[in-house]
Design an enzyme around this catalytic site. Structure first.
Site, PDB file in Angstrom:
ATOM      1  N   THR A   1     -34.520  -7.025   2.542  1.00 40.47           N
ATOM      2  CA  THR A   1     -34.150  -7.520   3.872  1.00 40.47           C
ATOM      3  C   THR A   1     -33.979  -9.029   3.768  1.00 40.47           C
ATOM      4  OG1 THR A   1     -35.351  -5.752   4.962  1.00 40.47           O
ATOM      5  CG2 THR A   1     -34.859  -7.688   6.281  1.00 40.47           C
TER       6      THR A   1
ATOM      7  N   LYS B   1     -29.381  -4.041   9.320  1.00 40.00           N
ATOM      8  CA  LYS B   1     -30.813  -3.913   9.047  1.00 40.00           C
ATOM      9  C   LYS B   1     -31.625  -4.873   9.921  1.00 40.00           C
ATOM     10  CE  LYS B   1     -34.865  -3.550   7.033  1.00 40.00           C
ATOM     11  NZ  LYS B   1     -35.769  -2.451   7.378  1.00 40.00           N
TER      12      LYS B   1
ATOM     13  N   LYS C   1     -40.659 -13.604   9.727  1.00 40.89           N
ATOM     14  CA  LYS C   1     -39.604 -14.016   8.798  1.00 40.89           C
ATOM     15  C   LYS C   1     -38.303 -13.271   9.104  1.00 40.89           C
ATOM     16  CE  LYS C   1     -38.558 -11.770   5.462  1.00 40.89           C
ATOM     17  NZ  LYS C   1     -38.382 -10.815   4.378  1.00 40.89           N
TER      18      LYS C   1
END
Lengths: 285, 285, 285, 285
Positions: free
Chosen positions: B91, B163, B232
């Site tokens: 990711t 995503k 994050k």
């Protein structure tokens, strides 16, 4: 059972029709006339006043807002002191629900989830709260209109709080999808593709499919559920949150975006049009 | 196929194990040693450098963040100029994905949805983007790790955007539930009851069940997915939104609430702990 | 002039005292007794009913909320049909202001800015709206209580909208300072130092000095202006914004933070305590 | 003193000119040529490299962003190891300020408040942080450019945090005014009238006058301070807030509204154009 039904809008008519079909003796009343022809043809009896519809076992009410319900209960020829058990299906505020429960009358709160097609199919979800023996009495009529009944407590307003929370959750999902879709579109990803991935993985619930399709199509008229009504519901959530000192920042966003939808598109936009606020703020369209 | 696998954390180890099990010739590498014993025992070969793991057909990477992936690609003995097709499962941000695709290397973006148990069961969802013929090449390895592959475009970063959008949608659902549950609890309705109604009606998706149960239990430690990692990811969404000039007010709320979760509970709280920000602001606990 | 004054709270008493001092013939009324001793000693006459205080040239009202004003105007022995010009100083909603102006009575809206010390000193700011000739009539009494009068239009509710906007602006400044101070403190910068720089440069207005000092001192009790009253005012702003379909995201934040202040600190916290919501969410204290 | 000045944009040129005028021996450097003619004509010396401008007592830098400052300090012929005391006026992030202070060089952070006219008049506000004796050294040059110097601590980045907080406070005031003005306008109250009341009472600070006039005029081009630069600053605030785990919901709103301003109006809109996001969301214009 001898059942009264008050409030013959799109939802109420469908519910009353299913009661007739299930063999109950149904008496109906609506403020504006002419909504009852099909029901009478099917076997329902027309009452002259709300009170006249509340002389049997239960009287079910399905009205647009707090004010309409207050008129039917506390107004002239209202049902307040009638013998029938009052089963209130309307999406109303917690404060009014508490007031109704606090009055002398026997009272069950039973707001429903589901749009008109579900009402016609007798496939609503009923969220019921009140004294257990009173809800027991309602089971035969619930069976005629619902695919499932949830009991959420003995304080009637608990059911209204759950219903309002559910409507908030719908708007929250709309907001989330609108933001994700706008981000995707501005980044070159087709919105329908994003939705397919989402509903194919973690987000496989009806709320994402139903409202996701509307957002992808950018089609919010005619309104299935109009934004001013949605805003009214969100204001009821806000009132409950204010009373209990609960901050709800996401609620603030969806209320703002419903206002924007109405300001930009008029009163007859669907409440999912709240998603337009996000698109427009990103310079799309 | 001859497959390299770089990054043997909880997710990567499970994915690599499934590749071995499926009969692929797997070479593994991890920055910190000692993660590969079980894999080697099962038949994987240990590489000395990232580049050594990228000499076969494909090299798959599953790393914690942009920085770790940059080190493996552009760092010493990196995979940048190696013959294997790079399949990036991490990711990462859209900007890095664009940079990787812009370099000379053959590149497919293939981030995954699913938590460790799904990785172990080979039941991940893969979101793939890149040239069609390159993705075709990957099908045998995807088959070993995933229950379903979505193709979302030919620009690799599209998969990363999808995503990231999905992770944002998860946090959005957590926020919505946290607000509704706090409202309910302060109004006397049990949170578990509310969740039962929600997931029994319009909100029957895994995201509500998985995270709803965590919220009802108020149990956010040990972290399944730690809040700093979640933050994050939300920062990566924010960076993409900033670059494309997309306002995302709900994203702002969840980023704030992740900060609060960490400020109040420490770095090792699950990202669903963002819901605590709502409870605490309402004076609960 | 022959002046009636209704509502002898902290603000009203000070205003009435200045009217007596200026030589007006003042008749006073308050719902709960015992607030008028000093005024009667100074020369005011005590009325038995609101209507009895509204037989002269003007009757000024300074009450806590919409409900209190409605009781005095529309309730038993109310001032609705009395000969005196009604000058309404209370912070009330736009809808009630429109209703009052729409009734038969002569009506000027004249809400004030200023806290009790300013009221005692006759240094309030009056924001007046209504027919020009009616405001002209009020000038002698405004002179006794105010340092300056702003005329903002001929529709009375315009003055209420300006007053509510001003209160919103105060809360907005509190929120801004609370966020900046929290950021500074967590970054090792003393809050008082930050405030000194701000008020020494672009932010040299009373709103930053008054509320900035309260925030630096973290002292919100006893309340100068209690959070529930502040929240009531913000709810009036919200009602006006909802009616005109105006999204106000910053208003949403301050309403949430006032709720948090009350949830954490109780009903008797000053409205500047909204700033605590920011500190606590950052893990301070 | 022997002063180097690096960065001759609108602000830097004015500051350097005032240093020349005050009698300092000024050496200037700018990345793109041609900005220095007037300065050289006035007596400044042109340096070939940043390092050549950093051989005297102090070297002052006034650059657009972190990247530009990094190039001047750490790049080829950079000032990192030069003898002059580095006085950094740029609005940069806290992380870079900490890094600069952590390197071997002698370093004072001295960001400024004020727009170009204030720079020309030598009437800036300097916010200084660093070792006291180093700031003492700077006093003669500060005197040439500033009306007042604030010392906010011995850690240089403290000054940057204060500067960033101030810029956030400006945007917060813009947001507050935009919401209040939109509410007023939709309620029939002239925006200029509202602003007159506000700045005549509690909100008598330059920030409300300067930006309030821009909002009333709806004139955001040409940009005095462009929205992308404003957004860059707000992103620096966001980075500092993220690092210290400080939730800042109002910051989230202004960042979103800057994005909207750019999405709707292009890159050359003034940062006060963030107020347009509110107007447009309310359906105005």
């Amino acid at each position: 059972m001898k059942v009264g039904f008050i409030g013959l809008g799109q939802m109420g008519s469908a519910m009353a029709a299913n009661l007739v079909k299930a063999g109950h003796a149904v008496t109906v009343w609506n403020r504006s006339p002419g909504k009852d022809d099909a029901l009478v043809a099917a076997g329902a009896v027309l009452a002259d006043t709300p009170a006249a519809a509340a002389q049997g076992d239960v009287v079910m009410t399905m009205l647009a807002d707090d004010r309409a319900l207050e008129a039917v209960v506390f107004g002239e020829d209202g049902i307040l002191d009638c013998p029938a058990l009052h089963v209130s299906h309307s999406t109303i505020g917690v404060a009014l629900a508490d007031r109704l429960a606090g009055e002398r009358q026997r009272y069950v709160a039973a707001p429903v989830f589901g749009r008109p097609p579900a009402a016609e199919a007798g496939k609503l979800f009923v969220v019921a709260a009140g004294a257990d023996d009173l809800i027991d009495l309602c089971e035969p009529v619930f069976e005629a209109i619902a695919q499932r009944v949830f009991r959420v407590g003995t304080t009637p307003s608990a059911a209204n709080l759950v219903k309002l929370s559910g409507n908030f959750m719908i708007m929250a999902a709309v907001e989330a999808m609108a933001e994700a879709m706008t981000l995707a579109e501005k980044g070159g990803v087709d919105r329908a593709t994003l939705l397919e991935v989402l509903t194919g993985t973690l987000f496989s619930a009806p709320v994402y499919k139903t409202y996701g399709d509307m957002l992808v199509a950018d089609k919010f008229k005619p309104a299935g559920f109009a934004a001013p009504l949605g805003l009214k519901d969100m204001n009821l959530v806000d009132a409950a949150a204010g009373a209990s000192r609960t901050p709800m920042p996401l609620l603030g966003i969806v209320r703002d975006h419903l206002r924007t939808a109405i300001a930009l598109e008029g009163e007859d936009v669907d409440w999912a049009g709240a998603g337009l606020a996000v698109r427009r703020a990103a310079g799309l369209d």
